[in-house]
Design a protein around this motif. Structure first.
Motif, PDB file in Angstrom:
ATOM      1  N   UNK A 196     -24.805 -15.060 -16.891  1.00 29.07           N
ATOM      2  CA  UNK A 196     -24.153 -15.003 -15.580  1.00 29.07           C
ATOM      3  C   UNK A 196     -23.158 -16.146 -15.409  1.00 29.07           C
ATOM      4  N   UNK A 197     -23.533 -17.326 -15.912  1.00 28.40           N
ATOM      5  CA  UNK A 197     -22.627 -18.477 -15.846  1.00 28.40           C
ATOM      6  C   UNK A 197     -21.385 -18.233 -16.680  1.00 28.40           C
ATOM      7  N   UNK A 198     -21.567 -17.628 -17.844  1.00 27.95           N
ATOM      8  CA  UNK A 198     -20.440 -17.360 -18.748  1.00 27.95           C
ATOM      9  C   UNK A 198     -19.500 -16.314 -18.149  1.00 27.95           C
ATOM     10  N   UNK A 199     -20.072 -15.254 -17.584  1.00 27.85           N
ATOM     11  CA  UNK A 199     -19.239 -14.227 -16.949  1.00 27.85           C
ATOM     12  C   UNK A 199     -18.470 -14.827 -15.782  1.00 27.85           C
ATOM     13  N   UNK A 256     -31.792 -26.643  -8.775  1.00 30.19           N
ATOM     14  CA  UNK A 256     -31.961 -25.205  -8.543  1.00 30.19           C
ATOM     15  C   UNK A 256     -30.762 -24.587  -7.830  1.00 30.19           C
ATOM     16  N   UNK A 257     -29.852 -25.420  -7.310  1.00 30.17           N
ATOM     17  CA  UNK A 257     -28.650 -24.908  -6.670  1.00 30.17           C
ATOM     18  C   UNK A 257     -27.624 -24.416  -7.684  1.00 30.17           C
ATOM     19  N   UNK A 258     -27.799 -24.776  -8.966  1.00 29.28           N
ATOM     20  CA  UNK A 258     -26.849 -24.358 -10.012  1.00 29.28           C
ATOM     21  C   UNK A 258     -26.654 -22.850 -10.023  1.00 29.28           C
ATOM     22  N   UNK A 259     -27.768 -22.128 -10.073  1.00 29.65           N
ATOM     23  CA  UNK A 259     -27.695 -20.667 -10.160  1.00 29.65           C
ATOM     24  C   UNK A 259     -27.085 -20.065  -8.908  1.00 29.65           C
ATOM     25  N   UNK A 260     -27.444 -20.628  -7.748  1.00 30.15           N
ATOM     26  CA  UNK A 260     -26.907 -20.118  -6.489  1.00 30.15           C
ATOM     27  C   UNK A 260     -25.397 -20.294  -6.426  1.00 30.15           C
ATOM     28  N   UNK A 261     -24.923 -21.454  -6.887  1.00 32.23           N
ATOM     29  CA  UNK A 261     -23.483 -21.721  -6.881  1.00 32.23           C
ATOM     30  C   UNK A 261     -22.766 -20.799  -7.865  1.00 32.23           C
ATOM     31  N   UNK A 262     -23.334 -20.624  -9.057  1.00 31.28           N
ATOM     32  CA  UNK A 262     -22.726 -19.744 -10.058  1.00 31.28           C
ATOM     33  C   UNK A 262     -22.642 -18.310  -9.536  1.00 31.28           C
ATOM     34  N   UNK A 263     -23.732 -17.845  -8.932  1.00 32.84           N
ATOM     35  CA  UNK A 263     -23.739 -16.492  -8.381  1.00 32.84           C
ATOM     36  C   UNK A 263     -22.752 -16.322  -7.246  1.00 32.84           C
ATOM     37  N   UNK A 264     -22.679 -17.316  -6.369  1.00 35.38           N
ATOM     38  CA  UNK A 264     -21.745 -17.260  -5.239  1.00 35.38           C
ATOM     39  C   UNK A 264     -20.302 -17.237  -5.717  1.00 35.38           C
ATOM     40  N   UNK A 265     -20.001 -18.097  -6.692  1.00 34.76           N
ATOM     41  CA  UNK A 265     -18.646 -18.125  -7.243  1.00 34.76           C
ATOM     42  C   UNK A 265     -18.282 -16.787  -7.868  1.00 34.76           C
ATOM     43  N   UNK A 266     -19.231 -16.205  -8.598  1.00 34.46           N
ATOM     44  CA  UNK A 266     -18.971 -14.925  -9.251  1.00 34.46           C
ATOM     45  C   UNK A 266     -18.655 -13.849  -8.207  1.00 34.46           C
TER      46      UNK A 266
END
Length: 333
Positions: free
Chosen positions: A244-247, A289-299
């Motif tokens: 997800x981070x890569x996409x 744990x905010x890393x994933x939330x930020x990555x998802x929000x940006x996506x």
């Protein structure tokens, strides 16, 4: 108001501006973030994401997607790690990892092109299969005690610059030149832009889609080797969620999820941004744990913006064509 058609020509520039602003804003809060040492570390830490984003760009350009890369990274790292731990040579470990990626990519490509399985479903299934394979291979245990000679690779420097950083930058340049300047390189974007049109002009669409999946999985395997060298061990959860981070990185760098638009340079800059965000959270003392939330929000934000702009571009193109037809009709009359 600037022309919408110029958006695609300056996506990389806008991504660079985003990166600069990220460092400036976080630097205002914590000046250590913009130190020369941290900037160099940010680039070094982003190598893994850059390699993955390079491979993902090939698949996205063709209008497909691959979410199995995290599992490929984990399995490749685990297998090569076991080979090295048990006294095997680095050469054998590297070749084995690349072979694993190539086989998985070939299966993904075959499933998508020959069996007509959705790339999302195909690679999601492969993600689970490869994860289970890794657990069975390692018996659910971490792969540790890698030789120092292998771990030293990620620390090597040439003229004061990290050796792997030099190799990855050269790879980005060469792949960018291939995709932008060579006839076959432009096939990938042509397929994603208009697959039916690509077929009509003789482009072997199925073959190039399979090649894209193979390149992507091989890049994931190489990323697995980099991961093992940098970390020094491989856990059973290595690479989990990284897809997800890569996409997000690729899309942030201007690669369209609908295919046909994007560049390796933009995707690489996007990878640096996503890696830097993780580092920024540390300097800002924000829980990890905010890393994933930020990555998802940006996506989500990037995809929505991309869809809006693509829709406007389509409407503008249709309008221009209608105007041209009206003018032609008036001239004929």
């Amino acid at each position: 108001m600037p022309k919408l058609t110029s958006f695609h020509k300056h996506r990389e520039f806008r991504t660079i501006i985003f990166l600069v602003l990220l460092f400036i804003i976080v630097g205002l809060v914590n000046s250590d973030f913009i130190s020369a040492g941290n900037i160099q570390n940010a680039l070094k830490n982003s190598l893994l994401y850059i390699v993955l984003a390079m491979g993902m760009t090939f698949v996205l350009l063709t209008g497909e997607i691959d979410i199995s890369i995290g599992a490929v990274l984990g399995l490749s790292a685990a297998v090569s790690g076991v080979i090295l731990r048990d006294g095997g040579s680095i050469f054998i470990a590297v070749i084995t990892a690349i072979a694993i990626g190539a086989v998985i990519g070939l299966i993904n490509g075959f499933g998508v092109t020959k069996l007509k399985i959705s790339s999302f479903i195909m690679t999601l299934g492969m993600l689970e299969i490869v994860r289970v394979t890794q657990v069975i291979f390692t018996k659910g245990q971490w792969v540790e005690n890698l030789p120092e000679s292998f771990k030293h690779i990620s620390q090597m420097k040439v003229l004061g610059i990290n050796f792997l950083t030099i190799i990855v930058i050269l790879a980005v340049i060469l792949v960018h030149l291939f995709l932008s300047n060579s006839k076959k390189g432009r096939y990938f974007a042509a397929i994603g832009d208009n697959e039916d049109g690509a077929v009509l002009i003789g482009i072997p669409v199925k073959r190039f889609k399979i090649i894209a999946f193979v390149i992507n999985s091989v890049c994931a395997s190489i990323a697995g080797l980099i991961f093992a060298s940098q970390i020094g061990f491989i856990s059973t959860t290595a690479g989990v969620g990284i897809e997800m981070t890569v996409i997000a990185a690729a899309v942030l760098g201007g690669v369209s999820l609908s295919g046909g638009i994007g560049s390796i340079v933009g995707a690489s800059i996007g990878a640096i941004i996503m890696s830097s965000i993780n580092s920024a959270l540390v300097f800002l003392k924000v829980p990890a744990f905010w890393n994933s939330a930020i990555s998802g929000s940006l996506l989500i934000i990037i995809v929505v913006v991309d869809a809006i702009i693509s829709r406007r571009n389509t409407k503008k193109t249709i309008k221009e064509r209608l105007n041209a037809r009206v003018l032609n009709y008036q001239e004929e009359v």
